[in-house]
Design a protein around this motif. Structure first.
Motif, PDB file in Angstrom:
ATOM      1  N   PRO A   1     -82.741  -6.474  26.651  1.00  9.86           N
ATOM      2  CA  PRO A   1     -82.091  -5.235  26.206  1.00  9.86           C
ATOM      3  C   PRO A   1     -80.661  -5.428  25.685  1.00  9.86           C
ATOM      4  O   PRO A   1     -80.073  -4.491  25.167  1.00  9.86           O
ATOM      5  CB  PRO A   1     -82.105  -4.339  27.455  1.00  9.86           C
ATOM      6  CG  PRO A   1     -82.402  -5.235  28.588  1.00  9.86           C
ATOM      7  CD  PRO A   1     -83.119  -6.428  28.061  1.00  9.86           C
TER       8      PRO A   1
ATOM      9  N   PHE B   1     -79.580   2.239  25.948  1.00 11.22           N
ATOM     10  CA  PHE B   1     -80.462   2.592  27.064  1.00 11.22           C
ATOM     11  C   PHE B   1     -79.783   3.546  28.031  1.00 11.22           C
ATOM     12  O   PHE B   1     -78.596   3.447  28.290  1.00 11.22           O
ATOM     13  CB  PHE B   1     -80.890   1.329  27.822  1.00 11.22           C
ATOM     14  CG  PHE B   1     -81.776   0.434  27.024  1.00 11.22           C
ATOM     15  CD1 PHE B   1     -83.150   0.616  27.008  1.00 11.22           C
ATOM     16  CD2 PHE B   1     -81.238  -0.602  26.273  1.00 11.22           C
ATOM     17  CE1 PHE B   1     -83.971  -0.212  26.267  1.00 11.22           C
ATOM     18  CE2 PHE B   1     -82.052  -1.433  25.521  1.00 11.22           C
ATOM     19  CZ  PHE B   1     -83.420  -1.244  25.520  1.00 11.22           C
TER      20      PHE B   1
ATOM     21  N   TYR C   1     -85.014   2.093  32.561  1.00 10.37           N
ATOM     22  CA  TYR C   1     -84.119   2.460  31.468  1.00 10.37           C
ATOM     23  C   TYR C   1     -84.925   2.665  30.191  1.00 10.37           C
ATOM     24  O   TYR C   1     -85.875   1.923  29.929  1.00 10.37           O
ATOM     25  CB  TYR C   1     -83.084   1.359  31.231  1.00 10.37           C
ATOM     26  CG  TYR C   1     -82.100   1.217  32.367  1.00 10.37           C
ATOM     27  CD1 TYR C   1     -80.880   1.877  32.323  1.00 10.37           C
ATOM     28  CD2 TYR C   1     -82.387   0.440  33.473  1.00 10.37           C
ATOM     29  CE1 TYR C   1     -79.969   1.757  33.359  1.00 10.37           C
ATOM     30  CE2 TYR C   1     -81.483   0.312  34.514  1.00 10.37           C
ATOM     31  CZ  TYR C   1     -80.272   0.972  34.442  1.00 10.37           C
ATOM     32  OH  TYR C   1     -79.379   0.856  35.479  1.00 10.37           O
TER      33      TYR C   1
ATOM     34  N   SER D   1     -84.660   3.753  25.841  1.00  8.42           N
ATOM     35  CA  SER D   1     -83.915   3.930  24.597  1.00  8.42           C
ATOM     36  C   SER D   1     -84.856   4.496  23.545  1.00  8.42           C
ATOM     37  O   SER D   1     -85.956   3.972  23.352  1.00  8.42           O
ATOM     38  CB  SER D   1     -83.374   2.580  24.107  1.00  8.42           C
ATOM     39  OG  SER D   1     -82.994   2.643  22.747  1.00  8.42           O
TER      40      SER D   1
ATOM     41  N   SER E   1     -88.077   0.362  26.523  1.00  8.28           N
ATOM     42  CA  SER E   1     -87.657   0.468  27.914  1.00  8.28           C
ATOM     43  C   SER E   1     -87.564  -0.902  28.572  1.00  8.28           C
ATOM     44  O   SER E   1     -88.072  -1.892  28.046  1.00  8.28           O
ATOM     45  CB  SER E   1     -88.645   1.347  28.673  1.00  8.28           C
ATOM     46  OG  SER E   1     -89.947   0.804  28.574  1.00  8.28           O
TER      47      SER E   1
END
Length: 131
Positions: A29, A38, A54, A56, A61
């Motif tokens: 990420p 995120f 998390y 985005s 994720s």
């Protein structure tokens, strides 16, 4: 065959199913274009260990675990066909000397869903809902 000391052991990503079939899968990420996008949308705890999920809108994720011990892993399951059936997954184990780990990105955009799992010693202990 040479034996390596325990300090040489590092966290390792594992994956299965059709993980890697979609954009951003296989990247952490922190990759350019995703870092900072995120937001945490799910969390659970188990015996003092934290599982966080998390998401985005742009990237997908990832799962993160904190206060975890060695032999624990953050797992992200992704489904192409809806909640309850994982088509692909990625995991990351806790590195020696650390108490956290996070997975690579799972692309749960365009109708796909994913969830985070905390697993220790090969057993799923707790999970978030599907998002």
């Amino acid at each position: 065959m040479a034996l390596l000391p325990a300090t040489a052991v590092h966290a390792a990503p594992y994956s299965g199913g059709n993980y890697g079939a979609y954009a951003r899968e296989g990247q952490y990420p922190t990759v350019s274009g995703c870092a900072g996008t995120f937001r945490q949308v799910g969390a659970r705890t188990f015996e003092g260990m934290a599982l966080k999920y998390y998401y985005s809108d742009a990237c997908g994720s990832f799962a993160r675990i904190e206060n975890a011990r060695v032999n624990c892993a953050a797992v992200l399951e992704r489904s192409d066909s809806g909640a309850g059936r994982a088509d692909g997954w990625v995991s990351e184990t806790v590195d020696a000397g650390l108490d956290y780990a996070y997975t690579k990105i799972g692309n749960n955009l365009n109708g796909r869903v994913s969830r985070a799992i905390l697993a220790c010693d090969g057993h799923a202990l707790v999970n978030t809902g599907w998002y």
